[in-house]
Write an enzyme that holds these catalytic residues in place. Structure first.
Site, mmCIF file in Angstrom:
data_model
loop_
_atom_site.group_PDB
_atom_site.id
_atom_site.type_symbol
_atom_site.label_atom_id
_atom_site.label_comp_id
_atom_site.label_asym_id
_atom_site.label_seq_id
_atom_site.Cartn_x
_atom_site.Cartn_y
_atom_site.Cartn_z
ATOM 1 N N ASP A 62 0.835 -1.236 0.265
ATOM 2 C CA ASP A 62 0.017 0.089 -0.222
ATOM 3 C C ASP A 62 1.165 1.261 -0.009
ATOM 4 O OD1 ASP A 62 -2.348 1.553 0.550
ATOM 5 O OD2 ASP A 62 -3.248 -0.293 1.514
ATOM 6 N N ASP A 64 -3.147 4.626 -2.376
ATOM 7 C CA ASP A 64 -4.080 5.366 -1.499
ATOM 8 C C ASP A 64 -4.883 6.532 -2.011
ATOM 9 O OD1 ASP A 64 -5.364 4.649 1.335
ATOM 10 O OD2 ASP A 64 -4.708 6.740 1.520
ATOM 11 N N GLU A 94 -6.836 3.797 -5.830
ATOM 12 C CA GLU A 94 -7.872 4.146 -4.987
ATOM 13 C C GLU A 94 -8.629 5.250 -5.121
ATOM 14 O OE1 GLU A 94 -9.800 3.843 -0.615
ATOM 15 O OE2 GLU A 94 -8.171 5.151 -1.203
ATOM 16 N N HIS A 115 -11.442 -3.099 3.371
ATOM 17 C CA HIS A 115 -11.217 -2.706 5.132
ATOM 18 C C HIS A 115 -12.115 -1.041 5.211
ATOM 19 C CE1 HIS A 115 -8.346 -0.189 2.914
ATOM 20 N NE2 HIS A 115 -8.091 0.543 4.124
ATOM 21 N N ASP A 116 -12.679 -0.722 4.511
ATOM 22 C CA ASP A 116 -13.596 0.544 4.495
ATOM 23 C C ASP A 116 -14.961 0.513 4.517
ATOM 24 O OD1 ASP A 116 -10.924 2.097 4.938
ATOM 25 O OD2 ASP A 116 -10.762 2.196 2.661
HETATM 26 C C1 GLC Z 1 -8.083 5.207 2.220
HETATM 27 C C2 GLC Z 1 -8.128 3.901 3.062
HETATM 28 C C3 GLC Z 1 -8.454 4.333 4.399
HETATM 29 C C4 GLC Z 1 -7.928 5.525 4.940
HETATM 30 C C5 GLC Z 1 -7.633 6.653 3.945
HETATM 31 C C6 GLC Z 1 -6.683 7.608 4.522
HETATM 32 O O1 GLC Z 1 -9.450 5.482 1.866
HETATM 33 O O2 GLC Z 1 -8.610 3.033 2.301
HETATM 34 O O3 GLC Z 1 -8.398 3.262 5.112
HETATM 35 O O4 GLC Z 1 -8.224 5.752 6.106
HETATM 36 O O5 GLC Z 1 -7.539 6.336 2.686
HETATM 37 O O6 GLC Z 1 -5.394 7.134 4.209
#
Ligand code: GLC
Length: 537
Positions: free
Chosen positions: A100, A202, A266, A327-328
């Site tokens: 990541d 991310d 993402e 995980h979100d």
């Molecule tokens: C992304 C991650 C999340 C995190 C956010 C800030 O959306 O998946 O878990 O809190 O970024 O880094």
């Protein structure tokens, strides 16, 4: 690998959330030796690559998404030797490792931010986003934080505000600064040099903000109960055109290590905006995450429309991908129920494009209620009660029916689900009709039949709660029929000379099909045409 396709086109990606995968030292938090110890499970499952959520040094304000050293390993997760061992063992097994990468923000404890906030003259001042107060002394504009409250934090020592799209402990990096950009690209090189196979990048849509710092417009669609950040439309804070230059720079670095290194982006965006993240002439992400299955109503016509729209929007040569959980977001078995979660697994693993599986979904884990005194997620702490917290989907994997599910010998950082005596890996490995058995069968079928991974996608119909499509490649031809309802359905006109290869109920493999087919409640089937039709399951 199917017919010259890249590994990341024919393969299946599995997301490990390391804090909750397997603890090896009794501190209640999963770690790298824990992942290493559980590779047999992942190999038996049949996945091709692991994406591991952040393992870097971090104060854990956002559980690793607040990085204080981009090139180290947090002692909680182990050592660099543990990392190298994991990478070597994955490669020995023919599997890939994706890390990541969190480029939008660092931790406020990162030495770069410490330097940046030390004085207005510090060479790293401009590595972050600093602004003078508005004339009234308040924040420079109306930008809001994803995790609640304003996005500007006052720094009394230097008399300016800094911007944070997430927590105030996650100051945003300034990607308009060339030195910062080079430093971040160097961090990628460090891991690529070590042999990692790619990165999930991310929060990429946040990377660049409006150069003029204009106010975001109000959102007329906002209602009580929605996340407060949605009070404004994020016109000037996300998806700025210059982000694509930064992504292309990341891609050039990855490509410098050969064509097999993968970048996944993402970005939660509508399909038309998302397509730009493939980059001009595919110079961006190979896979900009497609999250639309997470939010599209679970109904045959809407799903068929989603697939059609997404496929049609892809740029020439752009490779699709699909995500059912991470995980979100609420777990698929909680969103759709256990029965439909099996149908959803069949959809995910028979659509054209790279699937990403979230850890625990292969055993049908559901969201776990977290008692108030055990809440960990800062989002829930900042904005309680709206269901924004992500702890319920981050609970430890139950490996067996021992008290702590074999996850840890200590006190787990989040509680295990109350059903972990039944919903666990060992129990399901021994049960030929389990969710785990279904995932293994789907992955095995997908691996055996290139039509199901790299084949063409052809819609058939979306009626009477049945979603149906075909996948074709060479002489291979398969029809997928998914009953999205909890009632029995009769399906007409299935051409003959076909056999069921796999049912979500795992009890119809090899059954001949011709004419009318009865689908039981929550049943999906993969039908194989031609001489390959016999056998299965
Ligand atoms: C992304 C991650 C999340 C995190 C956010 C800030 O959306 O998946 O878990 O809190 O970024 O880094």
């Amino acid at each position: 690998m199917a017919d010259g396709a890249a590994w990341w086109q024919s393969g299946v990606i599995y997301q490990v959330y390391p804090r909750s995968f397997q603890d090896s030292n009794g501190d209640g938090v999963g770690d790298l030796p824990g992942i290493l110890a559980r590779l047999d499970h992942l190999q038996a499952l049949g996945v091709d690559a692991l994406w591991v959520s952040p393992i870097y040094p971090s104060p854990m304000a956002d559980f690793g998404y607040d990085v204080s050293d981009y090139t180290g390993i947090h002692p909680l997760f182990g050592t660099m030797e543990d990392f190298d061992r994991l990478l070597a063992e994955l490669h020995r097994r023919g599997m890939k490792l994706i890390l990541d990468f969190v480029p939008n923000h660092s931790s406020d404890r990162h030495p770069w931010f410490q330097a940046s906030r030390s004085s207005r003259d510090d060479p790293k001042r401009d590595w972050y986003i600093w602004r003078d107060p508005a004339p009234d002394g308040g924040p420079p504009n109306n930008w809001l934080s994803e995790f609640g409250g304003g996005a500007w934090e006052w720094d009394a020592a230097t008399g300016q505000y800094y911007y944070h799209a997430y927590l105030k402990e996650q100051p945003d990096l300034n990607w308009r600064n060339p030195a910062l950009r080079d430093a971040m690209l160097d961090a990628l090189r460090v891991w690529l040099d070590r042999g990692v196979d790619g990165f999930r990048v991310d929060a990429i849509h946040h990377l660049i903000k409006d150069a003029q710092f204009r106010d975001n417009p109000p959102n007329p669609g906002w209602r009580e109960g929605m996340s407060p950040v949605r009070r404004v439309i994020r016109l000037h804070t996300v998806d700025q055109p210059e982000v694509h230059d930064a992504i292309a720079a990341m891609r050039r670095v990855a490509d410098g290590y050969g064509p097999d290194r993968l970048l996944i982006g993402e970005a939660y965006l509508p399909i038309d905006q998302l397509m730009a993240y493939y980059g001009a002439d595919l110079t961006g992400f190979q896979l900009p995450f497609n999250f639309h299955l997470l939010s599209t109503p679970w109904e045959a016509k809407t799903l068929a429309a989603l697939i059609r729209t997404y496929e049609a929007a892809l740029p020439p040569g752009g490779w699709p991908n699909w995500v059912l959980g991470n995980h979100d977001r609420s777990r698929v078995a909680s969103r759709l129920g256990r029965g439909q979660a099996r149908v959803a697994a069949m959809l995910l693993l028979t659509l054209r494009g790279t699937p990403t599986l979230y850890q625990g979904d292969e055993i049908g884990m559901t969201d776990v209620d977290i008692p108030p005194d055990r809440v960990q997620d800062p989002w829930e702490k900042n904005i309680p009660g709206l269901g924004l917290g992500r702890d319920p989907v981050r609970t430890p994997i139950p490996w067996d029916d021992r008290p702590r599910g074999g996850f840890t010998t200590g006190e787990p950082w989040l509680p295990l689900g109350p059903d972990h005596d039944r919903v666990n890996v060992a129990a399901q490995a021994a049960d030929p009709s389990s969710m785990l058995a279904l995932h293994r069968a789907l992955l095995a079928l997908r691996r055996a039949e290139p039509a199901l991974s790299v084949g063409r996608y052809e819609p058939v119909s979306a009626e009477n709660d049945i979603l149906s499509y075909e996948r074709r490649h060479g002489t291979g031809r398969f029809r997928v029929l998914l009953n999205l309802s909890a009632g029995e359905r009769m399906v007409d006109a299935v051409p003959d000379a076909a056999h069921i290869r796999l049912s979500t109920h795992l009890d119809r493999g090899g059954e001949p099909v011709s004419g009318i087919l009865r689908l039981r409640p929550d049943e999906g089937v993969v039908i194989g045409f031609d001489d390959k039709g016999k056998g299965g399951e």
